[in-house]
Write an enzyme that holds these catalytic residues in place. Sequence first.
Site, short mmCIF file in Angstrom:
data_model
loop_
_atom_site.label_atom_id
_atom_site.label_comp_id
_atom_site.label_asym_id
_atom_site.label_seq_id
_atom_site.Cartn_x
_atom_site.Cartn_y
_atom_site.Cartn_z
N SER A 74 22.50 11.88 -18.98
CA SER A 74 23.73 11.11 -18.72
C SER A 74 23.67 9.72 -19.33
O SER A 74 22.69 9.01 -19.14
CB SER A 74 23.94 10.95 -17.21
OG SER A 74 24.05 12.19 -16.59
N HIS A 99 28.87 14.57 -21.43
CA HIS A 99 27.93 15.32 -22.27
C HIS A 99 28.72 16.00 -23.38
O HIS A 99 29.59 16.83 -23.11
CB HIS A 99 27.19 16.40 -21.45
CG HIS A 99 26.24 15.84 -20.44
ND1 HIS A 99 25.21 16.58 -19.91
CD2 HIS A 99 26.15 14.63 -19.89
CE1 HIS A 99 24.55 15.82 -19.06
NE2 HIS A 99 25.10 14.64 -19.02
N HIS A 119 23.12 23.08 -17.20
CA HIS A 119 22.50 22.88 -15.88
C HIS A 119 22.62 24.14 -15.04
O HIS A 119 23.59 24.90 -15.18
CB HIS A 119 23.20 21.74 -15.13
CG HIS A 119 23.05 20.40 -15.76
ND1 HIS A 119 23.93 19.94 -16.73
CD2 HIS A 119 22.13 19.42 -15.58
CE1 HIS A 119 23.55 18.72 -17.11
NE2 HIS A 119 22.46 18.38 -16.42
N TYR A 132 23.44 24.15 -11.97
CA TYR A 132 24.59 24.05 -11.05
C TYR A 132 25.90 24.47 -11.70
O TYR A 132 26.88 24.72 -11.01
CB TYR A 132 24.70 22.64 -10.45
CG TYR A 132 24.88 21.51 -11.43
CD1 TYR A 132 26.07 21.33 -12.13
CD2 TYR A 132 23.86 20.60 -11.65
CE1 TYR A 132 26.23 20.29 -13.02
CE2 TYR A 132 23.99 19.56 -12.55
CZ TYR A 132 25.18 19.41 -13.23
OH TYR A 132 25.33 18.38 -14.12
N GLU A 133 25.92 24.54 -13.02
CA GLU A 133 27.13 25.04 -13.69
C GLU A 133 27.26 26.55 -13.55
O GLU A 133 28.29 27.12 -13.90
CB GLU A 133 27.11 24.67 -15.18
CG GLU A 133 27.19 23.18 -15.43
CD GLU A 133 26.91 22.83 -16.87
OE1 GLU A 133 27.86 22.81 -17.67
OE2 GLU A 133 25.73 22.58 -17.22
N ALA A 153 19.02 11.52 -15.51
CA ALA A 153 19.35 10.53 -14.49
C ALA A 153 18.78 11.05 -13.17
O ALA A 153 18.77 12.26 -12.94
CB ALA A 153 20.86 10.36 -14.37
N MET A 160 18.68 16.94 -10.99
CA MET A 160 19.18 18.32 -11.06
C MET A 160 18.93 18.97 -12.42
O MET A 160 19.68 19.85 -12.84
CB MET A 160 20.69 18.32 -10.76
CG MET A 160 21.04 17.68 -9.43
SD MET A 160 22.83 17.62 -9.22
CE MET A 160 22.97 16.51 -7.81
N SER A 161 17.89 18.53 -13.10
CA SER A 161 17.61 19.13 -14.42
C SER A 161 16.11 19.15 -14.65
O SER A 161 15.32 19.02 -13.72
CB SER A 161 18.31 18.32 -15.53
OG SER A 161 17.74 17.04 -15.63
N ASN A 179 20.35 5.34 -9.15
CA ASN A 179 20.76 5.00 -7.77
C ASN A 179 19.55 5.19 -6.87
O ASN A 179 18.62 5.91 -7.22
CB ASN A 179 21.89 5.93 -7.32
CG ASN A 179 21.49 7.39 -7.43
OD1 ASN A 179 21.50 7.97 -8.54
ND2 ASN A 179 21.11 8.00 -6.32
N HIS A 197 29.02 10.33 -8.78
CA HIS A 197 28.73 10.55 -10.19
C HIS A 197 29.16 9.36 -11.04
O HIS A 197 28.55 9.04 -12.05
CB HIS A 197 29.39 11.85 -10.66
CG HIS A 197 29.03 12.26 -12.05
ND1 HIS A 197 27.72 12.40 -12.47
CD2 HIS A 197 29.79 12.53 -13.14
CE1 HIS A 197 27.69 12.76 -13.75
NE2 HIS A 197 28.94 12.84 -14.17
N1 HPA Z 1 20.10 13.04 -6.67
C1 HPA Z 1 20.11 14.08 -7.52
N2 HPA Z 1 20.44 13.95 -8.80
C2 HPA Z 1 20.74 12.73 -9.24
C3 HPA Z 1 20.74 11.60 -8.42
C4 HPA Z 1 20.40 11.78 -7.05
O1 HPA Z 1 20.38 10.83 -6.23
N3 HPA Z 1 21.09 10.53 -9.19
C5 HPA Z 1 21.29 11.02 -10.43
N4 HPA Z 1 21.08 12.34 -10.49
#
Ligand code: HPA
Length: 280
Positions: free
Chosen positions: A32, A63, A85, A87-88, A115, A213-214, A237, A249
């Site tokens: 990201s 992306h 990903h 999750y897709e 990220a 998540m990757s 974050n 997001h």
């Molecule tokens: N959790 C999961 N995936 C993420 C996060 C998070 O806090 N921040 C960026 N991708």
Amino acid sequence: MHAGAYETALLAARHLTAHFGPAPAVAVVLGSGLGDFADGLADAVSAGYADIPGFPPVGVEGHAGKLVVGRIGDTPVAALAGRAHLYEGHEPDAVVRAVRALRLWGVKALMLTNAAGGIRDGMRPGDLMTITDHINLSGYNPLRGPNDARLGPRFPDMSTAYDPRFREILRELGAAQGVRLHEGVYVGLAGPSYETPAEIRMLRVLGGDAVGMSTVVEVIAGRHCGLRMAGISCVTNLAAGLGAGELSHDEVKETALQARAAFVGLLAAALPRMAAEVAA
Ligand code: HPA
């Protein structure tokens, strides 16, 4: 592993050879906010994922879904803007197809960026983290099923999944560039919901320093087929329950953009060093 995984990746690899010529030694998957790193490569030539056989369509905002080959100084580099990903809804086999295609094309070292939410004390949004190891809680292993020995062994070692020499190079460069660069364990979940605060407390106890998540299934597939791997997270974050307010997001994308300059500086120095390392 999916039956036909080798053939599908080989088809993609042949297309890459026909389109781009011989493979660069090093490639990077851009997470990201980093996508336009690819456009900064010198003498860039690109191909959309839709034009590379077997490359899955990628649907996440921000992306682009293209593979770019260019140079950093004298070093040829392949950059993948956009990744599939779990999750897709993609099968693990589709998520790792680009990794296998890069290997069959001839790439030797692969940097994965992402990220992530920061779990460890002392992390601030915008910090970077060299991934030293991971915990795969995605629920998937891309090697499940019959093994194809043309790709790699049945039981691949994961004790140095994140190449120790590449980690050293990143430490050195991070210090030289004055980047806030942690080192730690990345926990990979399938998403797409962010974690609950209780889950984050659990992950911390388990030894996780950042969560995302990757990356984890890509690293497993990459090690399996003999790539030397590196990973860097952008801590966009504080993980759920550790900061004020809710996760979004938009926040992730915005912080990734703010950290972009430091991240790009580190990558631009690290990729040529990684290429030199695998040539040696
Ligand atoms: N959790 C999961 N995936 C993420 C996060 C998070 O806090 N921040 C960026 N991708």
